[in-house]
Every structure is written in structure tokens, then in C-alpha cells.
Design an enzyme around this catalytic site. Sequence first.
Site, PDB file in Angstrom:
ATOM      1  N   HIS A 157     108.807 -25.417  50.716  1.00 28.84           N
ATOM      2  CA  HIS A 157     107.958 -26.233  49.806  1.00 28.84           C
ATOM      3  C   HIS A 157     108.416 -27.642  49.699  1.00 28.84           C
ATOM      4  CE1 HIS A 157     106.149 -22.072  49.145  1.00 28.84           C
ATOM      5  NE2 HIS A 157     105.287 -22.905  48.367  1.00 28.84           N
ATOM      6  N   ASP A 209     104.541 -28.247  56.455  1.00 27.45           N
ATOM      7  CA  ASP A 209     104.978 -27.271  55.165  1.00 27.45           C
ATOM      8  C   ASP A 209     104.154 -26.043  55.368  1.00 27.45           C
ATOM      9  OD1 ASP A 209     105.271 -26.589  52.436  1.00 27.45           O
ATOM     10  OD2 ASP A 209     106.906 -27.981  52.645  1.00 27.45           O
ATOM     11  N   GLY A 210     104.836 -24.989  54.818  1.00 26.12           N
ATOM     12  CA  GLY A 210     103.909 -23.852  54.784  1.00 26.12           C
ATOM     13  C   GLY A 210     102.910 -23.790  53.484  1.00 26.12           C
ATOM     14  N   HIS A 211     103.045 -24.691  52.877  1.00 32.28           N
ATOM     15  CA  HIS A 211     102.120 -24.904  51.454  1.00 32.28           C
ATOM     16  C   HIS A 211     101.503 -26.566  51.516  1.00 32.28           C
ATOM     17  CE1 HIS A 211      99.977 -24.908  48.044  1.00 32.28           C
ATOM     18  NE2 HIS A 211     100.437 -23.868  47.503  1.00 32.28           N
ATOM     19  N   HIS A 267      96.119 -17.858  52.386  1.00 31.92           N
ATOM     20  CA  HIS A 267      96.321 -18.199  50.860  1.00 31.92           C
ATOM     21  C   HIS A 267      95.382 -19.254  50.616  1.00 31.92           C
ATOM     22  CE1 HIS A 267      98.434 -19.963  47.641  1.00 31.92           C
ATOM     23  NE2 HIS A 267      99.183 -18.999  47.683  1.00 31.92           N
ATOM     24  N   GLU A 319      97.852 -13.652  48.101  1.00 28.41           N
ATOM     25  CA  GLU A 319      96.978 -14.554  47.385  1.00 28.41           C
ATOM     26  C   GLU A 319      95.889 -15.237  48.307  1.00 28.41           C
ATOM     27  OE1 GLU A 319      99.644 -16.528  44.032  1.00 28.41           O
ATOM     28  OE2 GLU A 319     100.100 -17.366  46.058  1.00 28.41           O
ATOM     29  N   GLU A 335      92.909 -16.750  41.688  1.00 32.70           N
ATOM     30  CA  GLU A 335      94.032 -17.625  40.825  1.00 32.70           C
ATOM     31  C   GLU A 335      93.446 -18.845  40.336  1.00 32.70           C
ATOM     32  OE1 GLU A 335      98.170 -20.202  42.176  1.00 32.70           O
ATOM     33  OE2 GLU A 335      97.236 -18.829  43.667  1.00 32.70           O
ATOM     34  N   CYS A 337      94.788 -22.002  39.931  1.00 33.98           N
ATOM     35  CA  CYS A 337      95.098 -23.077  40.909  1.00 33.98           C
ATOM     36  C   CYS A 337      93.978 -23.097  41.994  1.00 33.98           C
ATOM     37  CB  CYS A 337      96.351 -23.036  41.223  1.00 33.98           C
ATOM     38  SG  CYS A 337      97.785 -23.473  40.341  1.00 33.98           S
ATOM     39  N   CYS A 412     102.891 -22.539  38.323  1.00 35.04           N
ATOM     40  CA  CYS A 412     102.142 -23.724  38.908  1.00 35.04           C
ATOM     41  C   CYS A 412     100.772 -23.906  38.145  1.00 35.04           C
ATOM     42  CB  CYS A 412     101.754 -23.351  40.306  1.00 35.04           C
ATOM     43  SG  CYS A 412     101.182 -21.611  40.459  1.00 35.04           S
ATOM     44  N   CYS A 413     100.008 -22.798  37.446  1.00 36.95           N
ATOM     45  CA  CYS A 413      98.888 -22.924  36.957  1.00 36.95           C
ATOM     46  C   CYS A 413      98.696 -23.788  35.639  1.00 36.95           C
ATOM     47  CB  CYS A 413      98.030 -21.556  36.678  1.00 36.95           C
ATOM     48  SG  CYS A 413      97.932 -20.682  38.315  1.00 36.95           S
TER      49      CYS A 413
END
Length: 652
Positions: A157, A209-211, A267, A319, A335, A337, A412-413
Amino acid sequence: MPRARSTQPSHTGPVRLGPDARAALRPAAVEVGDGFWHTRRQVNAHTSIPQGPSLLESAGNLHNLRLAAGATEGTFEGAYPFVDTDVYKWLEAAAWQLAQQPSTVACDTAPTRAELESDVERIISLVAAAQQPDGYLNTYFQLVKGGERYQDLRWGHELYCAGHLIQAAVAHHRATGRGELLDVARRFADHIDSVFGPPGSGREIDGIDGHPEVETALVELYRETGERRYLDLAGYFVDRHGHGLLGGEAYCQDRVPLREATNVEGHAVRQLYLLAAATDLATETGDAELRAAAERLWQAMTTTKTHLTGGLGAHHEEEDFGDPYELPNERAYCETCAAIASVQWSWRMALLTGEARYGDLIERTLFNGFLAGVSLDGERWLYVNPLQVRDGHTDPGGDQSARRTRWFRCACCPPNVMRLLAGLEHYLATSDDGGLQIHQYVTGRYTAGPIAVRAETDYPWHGTIALTVEDAPADRPWTLSLRIPQWCREFRVRCGEATYDQTDAPVAEGWLRIDRTWAPGDQVVLELGLEPRLTAADPRVDAVRGCAAIERGPLVYCLEQVDHPGGGLDDIVLDTTRPLAVKHRPDLLGGVTTVVAAGRRRDIPDAGWWPYRPSGTDEAPTDGESVELTAIPYYAWANRQDGAMRVWLPTS
């Protein structure tokens, strides 16, 4: 040459289109006055945001920054390598809050504006001190991995963290005119640009990046600085997804190139952030293929993978979106987010295309899937947002609890909610060369160049929106466009001596457009019908076949155990032959309008040790005692006591 950076606050929002953007619409300014969203934003300003620094301190986030800066001793604190983003999202929320009028920031029981400014400056100083000389910044890799960089792009990340830093920096610069955090973000972006690039570019790493997150942030950094290389870098990252750089996993948005995808997958938050970036790129570059992909995927998402609340994500595992029409109730992930990311993407789609349907999804998501994520007092949170909690539910606790939580291991949320609420006025209206478009209805003042319109409304509790023109060019006509919500079946509008309704109003593709030469004092009154209604799902949604949900206006409703003593909710059947009634309850949940319905508790025969029986036998459940059902807005659930809840109700 890059545009010179202003030293004065611009008070523009999270999306400020470039001068050559190929967008149908541009964001307009809105001052939010009294009413529903004002109340929610006051709680955010007076409770949620001020508590941020102490929560970040107790969770170890600020300790990590001090440790990376050499200002303290100890070890890294936190369960994940991306905990820095909680700091950055809080900084963004605080920045948008500082851009508000002082009366929105402070009250007798809240910290002063000066105290908020002091917290922001103190934390920015920590961030700057933790940055390494070449621009790199990630406390986990600096402290835990001995300075190892970009060796775990799937899970590390690092670029995701950089993206949230950039967004916070842009917000701070736009809100205050100050450049300290923007300088930090640019140094990190320049470092990334020196390391990442396609084969043959001379860069060290061809990777993603994976996210996703850095992509949309880089577009906004381009918009803020005028440096084209940030836009190009964003385009590189978007287009390298789907080429197997992370093993071809859908979870990381690496199974198929976005331009070729036919439905959203993997995701949910990662997919939505990537799509927001693709939409940004299509807007700034005119890339028709990216635009077509974004439109295709938005359509597929809304028709096959979106819950009634606007929530997204069917699977707790990874997710994940799940399959088409796989929309469970008690196991819905949804979620918080993901709801935020959905709003961000749909707003960009609205700007790009000018279509009203994106505002429809934003409204549904804001009032339901998003707002349920924060308690009414602004102190407790939901990471996941199920549509049902069963009788006798045993909650495991933790981040994925169906009970509100003070903070999360993966937090994160909460700061994500804070930043959207603090900047909400930037998602409400737009303008073009032809006039002003109002996407979301609030009491307040909508402004676009020489045009200013004041609105008075008690929406969503009442459907009347009274609009008064305060400023208007005297030498030319312009169009006032009002979004007629997708759920609305009956409405009336009065403009001067003319009155229209749903049968003859000039509505096209969701927009009611009134074109004339306006003068200060001219009024328009829009009355949206808010009769409660029963909603059924597409029959391919197996989880709710034979069920109905209660809605009123933009609000989805639910039953809670606390309102139905004497039994659980799992045995209740809704009587669809009886009318729905509306009752305003100023004493309940901060003041809500409830919907009262008729139902029965099923008499279920004792099945012995085996809970199955031959279909159609006399042993089937029968209607038992009548029960009055009180439905509350879904956003307000889980604010009283733990217990069962459900949105979808069996009808037979």
C-alpha cells in the site's frame, strides 16, 4: 510551464477540473444552511473531526510519524502497513472543515477554529519531518522493513498511502492557500515518477499498487499544479492494471484491463477508486475508450451489484463485489468506504456526462449506505453495513461487527466519512455555459458565476423545495435545471404563473429544465411526492425474492427490534394489502419521519429435530397475531440498543 500555485485559498472542492477538461459540467459553489445535512455536518465538525487527533494518538499513528522523524523512541504501532492514511484522511477532512465559514467550525461545546488549525499544523509538521530526503514516506516500511521499498506492491500500500497524502495536501492548499503539505506531497509524487514507468522508460519499476488510489490523486495534483507529468503518471498506473503485474488477481484489479472489463469485480473500494481515476483521465484527456468503459461498468454495477441502500460489496471475504445479483442481506458487506468511493466516482461521471442518473445514485448512497456508517452522535462507526441482523445474533466484534465501534484496527472508514461530510457542499450542484444544475436539495445558496439561487427546504422529511433567484445576468436567458429523482412518481412545479406536474413538465432524462431570462426575486417551487412505497427487487436477487422494502423519498427504511417488543423480527410478515402511514417523531433518533405498516407474526409449527417439511403441507407457517410495524430510516439504525434489524420483509 506549470501554472503558478496560488498563495490564497481557492475554496474549490476535491475535484477541480482543468481548463481544457472535456466535461459537460463543472462544480458549482454551495453554502449549506439549516436542515438535514447541516445537522449531520455540525456533528462532524463539532465531534468527529475534533476527536481525530486523540484517536490517532491512541492508535499509534502519530507516534509512528514521530518515530520515523527520529523525535521519539519505541516501535511501530498498528496492525497494517497503511495506517499513515488514517492521518492523511483526517487532515483532508480538517482542511475542508477549515474552508467553511467559522460558524460551521466552532460552537460553545466544540474546539475553536484556532485549535483545529493548530492541530492541523502540528500534524503536518510531523508528516514533513518523517519524510525522507528523496521524498519517500511510509512509516511502516521506514520503521519495520528497514527502509525496504516497493517489494510488496500487492499488500504494501505504499502508493495508496501516497495517494491519500496527495489528496490531503491538495485539500489543505485549496482551503488555506498554504503550501507546506503540498510541498511534501509533490516531493513524494516526484519520487514515484522517478521510480515507476513502463518498460523502456528508463524507470526502475514497471508496477502498480494493489490498492488503487494514487491514480485519482495524481490527476488532482496535475489540476492543482499544472504539471502534465502527474497526469501522465496517473494514466500509466490505470492502464497497467489488468496485465498480471500482481499475479492477475481480481482482488487487486489485475485480472483484466479496465478498458476491456464488462463488469465490476474484486475488492469493491479498489475497483471504485480505479474507476474514479479512469473517469478523471477521460475528463482531462478526452479518451473516448476510457469514457465508454466507465459508462459500461457503472451501468453493470448499478443493475447487477448494488444494494437498495446504494451499498456495494457482497462478500466479507476479500471485501468483494460478488456475482451479478448476488445481494445478500445479513452477510452484505457494504463497506462504508465503498459507499464513499461510489459517491466520488458517480460525481466524476456526472461532471463528465451531465447525466442526472449519477446524481440519483449519489443521493441514494448518501442518505443510506453512507450515512449509516456513522452514529448520530458522531462517535461510533460501522465498517460494514448489513441489511439484516437476525434474532439472537451473536456478534463476533472487531472491525466487521454489526455493532457500532469507537475505532477500528483498520480505521479507514471513520476519517473517510469525516472528509466526505466536511466537503459535502462540493457534490451538490454544477454549472455549464447554459446555467445552473441542482443535483442535491439542501437549504442554502447555490452559486455559479453571476447566478445565485437560494433554496429553502426540509428535505427529505418534506418534499417542497422553494427556490429564489438572488443574482442573475440581466442581458441573457439561462437554464435552471432541477434533478427529478428516479424514485419520484408525482411532482408539481410552480414558476411564476405557470404550473406543471409529472404529465407536462419539461423533463428530459431526469432533468427539469426551465429556460428564461431570470431576475432577482423570481421563484420556483418544486414539490416532490413523498408518499411511502413498497419496493421489490429484480427476481434474480434470490436473497429477497418474496420480500418488499419500505422507502419514502430518498430514504430506505428498516425495522429494529427495539420498536417491536414481544417477539423477534424473523417471524414477521408484511401485509401489503394495508396502506402505509407516515408519522413524524421529533422525539425519536434526533427527529425522524417513521413509516407505520401492518404485519403479522407467523405461527410456525414445531418441526422437531428437522427444520424441513414437504412443500405445500398443512404444516406450513400460518398468519398469527397482527402487529403494527414501525419502520425507521436505515441510516439511523444501531443508535439505541443492540438487537435485530431488517430492511427486506417477507410478504407471504
